[in-house]
Scaffold this motif. Structure first.
Motif, mmCIF file in Angstrom:
data_model
loop_
_atom_site.group_PDB
_atom_site.id
_atom_site.type_symbol
_atom_site.label_atom_id
_atom_site.label_comp_id
_atom_site.label_asym_id
_atom_site.label_seq_id
_atom_site.Cartn_x
_atom_site.Cartn_y
_atom_site.Cartn_z
ATOM 1 N N SER A 253 -1.164 -6.295 -19.756
ATOM 2 C CA SER A 253 -1.746 -7.329 -20.400
ATOM 3 C C SER A 253 -2.086 -8.034 -19.443
ATOM 4 O O SER A 253 -1.538 -8.395 -18.354
ATOM 5 C CB SER A 253 -1.082 -7.840 -21.283
ATOM 6 O OG SER A 253 -1.565 -9.190 -21.776
ATOM 7 N N GLY A 254 -3.278 -8.718 -19.169
ATOM 8 C CA GLY A 254 -3.820 -9.602 -18.048
ATOM 9 C C GLY A 254 -4.633 -9.096 -16.912
ATOM 10 O O GLY A 254 -4.767 -7.869 -17.023
ATOM 11 N N PHE A 255 -5.051 -9.726 -15.958
ATOM 12 C CA PHE A 255 -5.714 -8.865 -14.725
ATOM 13 C C PHE A 255 -4.731 -8.839 -13.974
ATOM 14 O O PHE A 255 -4.344 -9.570 -13.210
ATOM 15 C CB PHE A 255 -6.853 -10.047 -14.523
ATOM 16 C CG PHE A 255 -7.715 -9.575 -13.180
ATOM 17 C CD1 PHE A 255 -8.924 -8.861 -13.852
ATOM 18 C CD2 PHE A 255 -7.502 -9.540 -12.197
ATOM 19 C CE1 PHE A 255 -9.754 -8.224 -12.668
ATOM 20 C CE2 PHE A 255 -8.333 -9.285 -10.903
ATOM 21 C CZ PHE A 255 -9.376 -8.472 -11.447
ATOM 22 N N VAL A 256 -4.521 -7.329 -13.556
ATOM 23 C CA VAL A 256 -3.538 -7.067 -12.644
ATOM 24 C C VAL A 256 -4.167 -6.398 -11.402
ATOM 25 O O VAL A 256 -4.953 -5.270 -11.640
ATOM 26 C CB VAL A 256 -2.509 -6.198 -13.184
ATOM 27 C CG1 VAL A 256 -1.410 -5.516 -12.376
ATOM 28 C CG2 VAL A 256 -1.733 -6.575 -14.520
ATOM 29 N N GLN A 257 -4.072 -6.993 -10.126
ATOM 30 C CA GLN A 257 -4.868 -6.386 -9.105
ATOM 31 C C GLN A 257 -4.168 -5.041 -8.472
ATOM 32 O O GLN A 257 -3.114 -4.855 -8.796
ATOM 33 C CB GLN A 257 -4.859 -7.335 -7.891
ATOM 34 C CG GLN A 257 -5.798 -8.662 -8.657
ATOM 35 C CD GLN A 257 -5.728 -9.754 -7.122
ATOM 36 O OE1 GLN A 257 -6.589 -9.341 -6.254
ATOM 37 N NE2 GLN A 257 -5.288 -11.099 -7.729
ATOM 38 N N ARG A 262 4.301 -5.899 -7.941
ATOM 39 C CA ARG A 262 5.113 -5.643 -8.862
ATOM 40 C C ARG A 262 5.148 -3.930 -9.270
ATOM 41 O O ARG A 262 5.846 -3.485 -9.836
ATOM 42 C CB ARG A 262 4.980 -6.373 -10.205
ATOM 43 C CG ARG A 262 5.219 -7.918 -10.100
ATOM 44 C CD ARG A 262 4.934 -8.610 -11.263
ATOM 45 N NE ARG A 262 3.445 -8.780 -11.411
ATOM 46 C CZ ARG A 262 2.899 -9.222 -12.625
ATOM 47 N NH1 ARG A 262 3.559 -9.854 -13.185
ATOM 48 N NH2 ARG A 262 1.521 -9.184 -12.346
ATOM 49 N N LEU A 263 3.793 -3.584 -8.859
ATOM 50 C CA LEU A 263 3.697 -2.222 -9.034
ATOM 51 C C LEU A 263 3.537 -1.241 -7.874
ATOM 52 O O LEU A 263 3.261 0.005 -7.862
ATOM 53 C CB LEU A 263 2.086 -2.056 -9.709
ATOM 54 C CG LEU A 263 1.890 -2.562 -10.917
ATOM 55 C CD1 LEU A 263 0.517 -2.523 -11.494
ATOM 56 C CD2 LEU A 263 2.820 -1.998 -12.352
ATOM 57 N N ASP A 264 4.077 -1.852 -6.735
ATOM 58 C CA ASP A 264 4.227 -0.935 -5.470
ATOM 59 C C ASP A 264 5.298 0.184 -5.571
ATOM 60 O O ASP A 264 6.296 -0.275 -5.866
ATOM 61 C CB ASP A 264 4.623 -2.075 -4.384
ATOM 62 C CG ASP A 264 4.798 -1.600 -3.067
ATOM 63 O OD1 ASP A 264 4.615 -0.064 -2.981
ATOM 64 O OD2 ASP A 264 5.048 -1.987 -2.047
ATOM 65 N N PRO A 265 5.015 1.258 -5.551
ATOM 66 C CA PRO A 265 5.830 2.439 -5.610
ATOM 67 C C PRO A 265 7.058 2.198 -4.701
ATOM 68 O O PRO A 265 8.133 2.795 -5.085
ATOM 69 C CB PRO A 265 5.129 3.792 -5.451
ATOM 70 C CG PRO A 265 3.769 3.278 -5.910
ATOM 71 C CD PRO A 265 3.579 1.870 -5.461
ATOM 72 N N ALA A 266 6.774 1.901 -3.639
ATOM 73 C CA ALA A 266 7.852 1.507 -2.615
ATOM 74 C C ALA A 266 9.061 0.763 -3.063
ATOM 75 O O ALA A 266 10.354 0.862 -2.389
ATOM 76 C CB ALA A 266 7.141 1.116 -1.142
ATOM 77 N N SER A 267 8.790 0.027 -3.846
ATOM 78 C CA SER A 267 9.785 -1.081 -4.472
ATOM 79 C C SER A 267 10.946 -0.286 -5.348
ATOM 80 O O SER A 267 11.664 -0.842 -5.883
ATOM 81 C CB SER A 267 9.086 -2.297 -4.930
ATOM 82 O OG SER A 267 8.515 -1.902 -6.513
ATOM 83 N N ILE A 278 -6.526 1.353 -12.112
ATOM 84 C CA ILE A 278 -7.696 2.184 -12.066
ATOM 85 C C ILE A 278 -8.780 1.325 -12.563
ATOM 86 O O ILE A 278 -9.970 1.945 -12.835
ATOM 87 C CB ILE A 278 -7.598 3.468 -12.536
ATOM 88 C CG1 ILE A 278 -7.411 3.279 -14.131
ATOM 89 C CG2 ILE A 278 -6.566 4.405 -12.228
ATOM 90 C CD1 ILE A 278 -7.479 4.322 -15.026
ATOM 91 N N GLY A 279 -8.682 -0.097 -13.093
ATOM 92 C CA GLY A 279 -9.611 -0.746 -13.532
ATOM 93 C C GLY A 279 -9.184 -1.879 -14.582
ATOM 94 O O GLY A 279 -8.243 -1.923 -15.028
ATOM 95 N N THR A 280 -10.084 -2.623 -14.866
ATOM 96 C CA THR A 280 -9.778 -3.661 -16.082
ATOM 97 C C THR A 280 -10.935 -3.695 -16.987
ATOM 98 O O THR A 280 -12.255 -3.592 -16.694
ATOM 99 C CB THR A 280 -9.817 -5.042 -15.477
ATOM 100 O OG1 THR A 280 -8.548 -4.964 -14.141
ATOM 101 C CG2 THR A 280 -9.334 -6.068 -16.179
ATOM 102 N N SER A 281 -10.597 -4.044 -18.179
ATOM 103 C CA SER A 281 -11.441 -4.306 -19.320
ATOM 104 C C SER A 281 -11.255 -5.792 -19.816
ATOM 105 O O SER A 281 -10.213 -6.081 -20.098
ATOM 106 C CB SER A 281 -11.447 -3.448 -20.539
ATOM 107 O OG SER A 281 -12.190 -3.647 -21.468
#
Length: 284
Positions: A253-257, A262-267, A278-281
């Motif tokens: 949900s929302g515009f996630v860049q 928060r989505l960094d695999p290294a974390s 991969i994109g946004t609608s």
């Protein structure tokens, strides 16, 4: 004195509302049609000025995309929120989708216009209809043999790809992790995108509109429910969409860049070694 005498007599009035004749109503529609055609033509003529402005204000040597999904979404929301007496949301969206399509056709005349490439799987009629509803009648269109062919064609800014999400297509959407220029720009069908049946892709970077859905891919070994819980802890509301060949697709949900920490695999390895936006609608 009788009650009748005590009551002051009031004059009888009669207001007659004369209904318009069928002929007069048709004449009104004819006049409106004339006005509409003039306004549509004026709107379409502005497309050439917009094309020239895009070239002047664009980056020299780079292709300027005709598409602006974010601007289109904001326009359609404004129109559907406007007061109306009779026109339905569906009619407003359909009419303006065609107006936008015609404008893009005119803007792209010197560049060859827009082209829709399809991979439709077992549902070509539905994919064609959804593409037609979203992008209008102006773009040329044709099927390609494989989803990967559609992705390759979408590297060209004049091409839009529409690919079914049926599982026999494989996890084609995961290939977009290696195609940073090609992004999901909308989910189809546009009028019922809660559980998308296809994605439209193009070589552009989506912009936020205030009401968006972002798409995230991962090869995490966690279950879908466990990933949803983990993402929730990170402040992301997620919905699982598809799991194909070990690759999972989620709607956030929302515009996630793409670089959202928060989505960094290294974390945390729980998010998988191969993952990303991969994109946004934009919701309409």
């Amino acid at each position: 004195m009788t009650a009748r005498a005590q009551t002051k007599a009031k004059p009888q009035t009669s207001i007659e509302v004369k209904a318009e004749t069928l002929q007069s109503l048709r004449l009104k529609i004819d006049a409106l049609d004339t006005d509409l055609l003039r306004l549509i033509d004026e709107r379409s003529a502005l497309a050439r000025d917009i094309a020239a402005a895009k070239i002047r204000e664009g980056v020299a040597g780079q292709s300027v995309s005709l598409l602006r999904p974010d601007r289109e979404a904001l326009l359609l929301r404004k129109l559907t929120d406007a007061p109306r007496k009779a026109a339905s949301d569906a009619a407003v969206i359909a009419i303006w989708r065609e107006l936008i399509s015609e404008s893009l056709r005119i803007q792209g005349e010197d560049q060859g216009g827009l082209h829709l490439n399809f991979w439709a799987g077992d549902k070509p009629a539905e994919i064609f209809q959804w593409g037609r509803e979203r992008f209008g009648a102006a773009p040329t269109q044709g099927p390609l043999a494989e989803p990967l062919h559609v992705i390759a064609a979408a590297r060209d800014p004049q091409n839009i790809g529409i690919i079914s999400l049926e599982t026999r297509a494989g996890a084609w959407w995961a290939r977009l992790l290696a195609e940073p220029a090609v992004r999901v720009i909308c989910a189809l069908p546009e009028r019922n995108p809660d559980r998308p049946k296809a994605f439209a892709i193009a070589a552009l970077t989506p912009e936020p509109t205030g009401d968006d859905v972002s798409y995230w891919v991962t090869d995490s070994r966690l279950s879908e429910s466990a990933l949803i819980e983990e993402l929730g802890h990170r402040g992301l509301a997620a919905e699982w969409l598809y799991n194909v060949g070990g690759m999972k697709l989620f709607a956030l949900s929302g515009f996630v860049q793409a670089h959202d920490g928060r989505l960094d695999p290294a974390s945390g390895k729980v998010l998988g070694g191969l993952s990303g936006i991969i994109g946004t609608s934009a919701r309409i």
